[in-house]
Design a protein around this motif. Structure first.
Motif, mmCIF file in Angstrom:
data_model
loop_
_atom_site.group_PDB
_atom_site.id
_atom_site.type_symbol
_atom_site.label_atom_id
_atom_site.label_comp_id
_atom_site.label_asym_id
_atom_site.label_seq_id
_atom_site.Cartn_x
_atom_site.Cartn_y
_atom_site.Cartn_z
ATOM 1 N N LYS A 350 0.842 -1.199 0.000
ATOM 2 C CA LYS A 350 0.000 0.000 0.000
ATOM 3 C C LYS A 350 0.881 1.255 0.000
ATOM 4 C CE LYS A 350 -3.449 -2.394 2.806
ATOM 5 N NZ LYS A 350 -4.084 -2.444 4.147
ATOM 6 N N LEU A 351 2.161 1.034 0.180
ATOM 7 C CA LEU A 351 3.115 2.120 0.353
ATOM 8 C C LEU A 351 3.276 2.949 -0.914
ATOM 9 C CD1 LEU A 351 5.455 3.305 2.174
ATOM 10 C CD2 LEU A 351 6.936 1.673 1.028
ATOM 11 N N ASP A 352 3.197 4.256 -0.747
ATOM 12 C CA ASP A 352 3.520 5.190 -1.826
ATOM 13 C C ASP A 352 4.882 5.792 -1.484
ATOM 14 O OD1 ASP A 352 3.859 7.245 -3.617
ATOM 15 O OD2 ASP A 352 1.845 8.067 -3.391
ATOM 16 N N GLU A 353 5.918 5.350 -2.213
ATOM 17 C CA GLU A 353 7.273 5.785 -1.884
ATOM 18 C C GLU A 353 7.433 7.293 -2.021
ATOM 19 O OE1 GLU A 353 10.739 3.686 -3.125
ATOM 20 O OE2 GLU A 353 9.651 1.814 -3.431
ATOM 21 N N ASN A 354 6.624 7.923 -2.833
ATOM 22 C CA ASN A 354 6.711 9.376 -2.983
ATOM 23 C C ASN A 354 6.132 10.103 -1.770
ATOM 24 O OD1 ASN A 354 7.874 9.307 -5.608
ATOM 25 N ND2 ASN A 354 5.853 8.919 -6.494
ATOM 26 N N GLN A 355 5.202 9.430 -1.072
ATOM 27 C CA GLN A 355 4.592 10.038 0.107
ATOM 28 C C GLN A 355 5.258 9.570 1.403
ATOM 29 O OE1 GLN A 355 2.109 12.336 -0.008
ATOM 30 N NE2 GLN A 355 2.298 12.277 -2.233
ATOM 31 N N PHE A 356 5.931 8.442 1.361
ATOM 32 C CA PHE A 356 6.559 7.866 2.555
ATOM 33 C C PHE A 356 7.711 8.752 3.014
ATOM 34 C CE2 PHE A 356 9.800 4.968 4.396
ATOM 35 C CZ PHE A 356 9.070 4.530 5.491
ATOM 36 N N GLU A 442 3.705 -1.871 7.999
ATOM 37 C CA GLU A 442 3.636 -2.714 6.797
ATOM 38 C C GLU A 442 5.035 -3.008 6.282
ATOM 39 O OE1 GLU A 442 1.440 -2.982 2.467
ATOM 40 O OE2 GLU A 442 1.585 -1.035 3.447
ATOM 41 N N ILE A 443 5.899 -2.003 6.254
ATOM 42 C CA ILE A 443 7.279 -2.208 5.798
ATOM 43 C C ILE A 443 7.985 -3.216 6.685
ATOM 44 C CG2 ILE A 443 9.554 -1.095 5.701
ATOM 45 C CD1 ILE A 443 8.287 1.305 4.524
#
Length: 512
Positions: A350-356, A442-443
């Motif tokens: 579900k991770l958005d790397e641009n928002q993380f 989650e990570i």
């Protein structure tokens, strides 16, 4: 392998760092000492180092020299900063140190002091830009770092001792004294033309005074990590701490949790300098650097005054691997396999790397390259040892949150032995650092099982499985092993994670 010693003769304190230098430019700190000498105290009378302070300084240096002799440390780099630099009797002091201690001391110019501060910061903090500020007893160094280079550097000829003496701030401060102090600071910063051109958001703070600001904030908030390097504070918080200390007299300041009693009498002026500079330059964040001039001298020694390390995290990880004799080849292979698994499984996150708020690759690299660090304590339950060792090994290049996530991932790479409930991410002492939105959890869980699978695929520690191809196929995740040998043992070991994998990713795990 050899030892070197760095001795920093400052206006307020004299410090010693002993470092063991190993091959491949790796090193480890083996001892350090600090004595509050106040060498610069009383200089306002005649611009000379006072005899009583000189005697204490020489006594301290003799003690430091004895430790160097006891540890067979032949190379000693001794430097002096503002107090000695400004003193009219500088030569007399240096000659006495040479005669009585048998120590040669290099007096640094203000620009040289700023240069070594920069070396300490640029090799330990993964930031391209920032305004570095080092508040000493007798000077303030300001270094504008842009694209990891020094763009501008200046040394201001006043520090925490000078401000305290000039405005009589040892005990309490009146509104009139405060107005004079703030006007003086604003005028001083205004005279540095390039400060008006600063285009960064962060003040990177070096030195004991600025670390004390962070310690006060950590104590106020019951911060769970005993780490100062890379601690972050916003401008409003820094200003609130200044207001806290300036409203108290010396007796009351000494009771403030986190504030050193030895620094309490000279703290007000220095705290005012930090908050005034942040306001003057519109800086949003104070980032604490635990590395300064002494570490800068060590890094400069290692790199022979050439270029700083191109990658702060890589240098730090390799330094730990070399110091602890970890299996680097195995660690690199686990990183390679884990990264490949993540890249293929990325659509299921579900991770958005641009928002993380963090660097996923840096987190994965740290967790995998150091997943076996706990073996240096004990093989049994080494994954749990890895957790606290990653948190406490002085890894540079990560925020505290990234560091904590890396430690959790590393600790969870052996699910058959490790119970995540033991470190419940909701009720853990570190729950205030972990992101409550759920991305961090989650990570940790999903990366942890990938590292477990990668570890199984290199169970023999010799890369029999040279590489993998993997892909998503309907309700399955397929891993094809690439090997010239029979790797049935490794495959079966990896498949022991299939139940946990299916629960986390909602896919059947198939390994061929």
């Amino acid at each position: 392998m050899r030892n070197i010693a760095i001795i920093d003769i400052g206006s307020n304190s004299i410090k010693l760092v002993l470092a063991e230098i190993k091959k491949n430019n790796s090193f480890r700190i083996i001892d350090e000492l600090k004595e509050t000498v106040r060498l610069g105290e009383g200089m306002e009378k005649d611009n000379k180092l006072q005899e009583g302070r000189i005697k204490v300084a020489i006594q301290t240096l003799k003690m430091f020299k004895n430790l160097c002799d006891a540890t067979e440390t032949k190379e000693i780099i001794a430097v002096a900063t503002a107090a000695v630099r400004k003193a009219d009797n500088q030569e007399e002091f240096l000659n006495r140190v040479k005669k009585e201690v048998e120590l040669d001391v290099q007096v640094l110019s203000g620009e040289e002091e700023g240069y070594y501060d920069y070396w300490g910061v640029v090799n330990s903090i993964d930031r391209d830009n920032g305004l570095i500020m080092d508040i000493g007893g007798g000077s303030i160094e300001l270094i504008w770092m842009k694209d990891r280079r020094i763009k501008e550097c200046i040394s201001l000829s006043f520090g925490s001792l000078d401000l305290t003496q000039q405005f009589n701030l040892y005990d309490s401060i009146t509104s009139e004294q405060e107005e004079q102090l703030l006007n003086f600071l604003t005028k001083s910063f205004n005279e540095v033309n390039w400060l008006k051109d600063i285009d960064c958001d962060s003040l990177i703070g070096v030195g004991g005074t600025i670390r004390n600001i962070a310690k006060i904030d950590q104590r106020n908030n019951d911060y769970p990590l005993d780490l100062l390097h890379y601690y972050q504070m916003n401008e409003a918080t820094v200003d609130s701490i200044y207001k806290l200390v300036k409203d108290k007299d010396l007796k009351e300041r000494k009771k403030i949790s986190g504030l050193s009693k030895k620094r309490a009498d000279i703290f007000i002026g220095a705290a005012a300098a930090v908050t005034t500079l942040m306001n003057f330059c519109n800086l949003e964040e104070l980032l604490i650097s635990g590395k300064g001039i002494r570490e800068g001298l060590i890094y400069n020694y290692l790199y022979e005054d050439k270029e700083p390390t191109p990658n702060v995290l890589d240098f730090s990880i390799n330094n730990i691997i070399n110091n602890l004799n970890l299996n680097k080849k195995h660690a690199e292979h686990i990183y390679k396999l884990s990264k490949k698994l993540y890249q293929e499984l990325n659509p299921l996150f579900k991770l958005d790397e641009n928002q993380f708020e963090g660097d996923v690759d840096k987190i994965l690299k740290t967790a995998t390259m150091l997943h076996d660090i706990g073996k240096s304590i004990n093989y049994y339950d080494h994954h749990e040892h890895s957790f606290y060792m990653i948190l406490n090994s002085g890894i540079n290049g990560l925020s505290h949150r990234e560091l904590l996530i890396s430690a959790y991932i590393s600790a969870s790479h052996r699910h058959d032995k490790y119970d995540l409930r033991k470190y419940n991410l909701n009720r853990s002492q570190f729950s205030d650092v972990i992101d409550k939105k759920g991305d961090d959890k989650e990570i940790i869980r999903k990366f942890g099982i990938l590292v477990e699978i990668a570890e199984s695929l290199d169970r023999n520690l010799n890369a029999l499985i040279e590489d993998i191809d993997c892909y998503l196929e309907n309700d399955k995740f397929v891993i094809k092993t690439i090997s010239k040998e029979d790797v049935e043992l490794e495959i079966n070991d990896a498949l022991s994670a299939s139940k946990g994998f299916e629960k986390l990713y909602d896919k059947e795990l198939q390994i061929l």
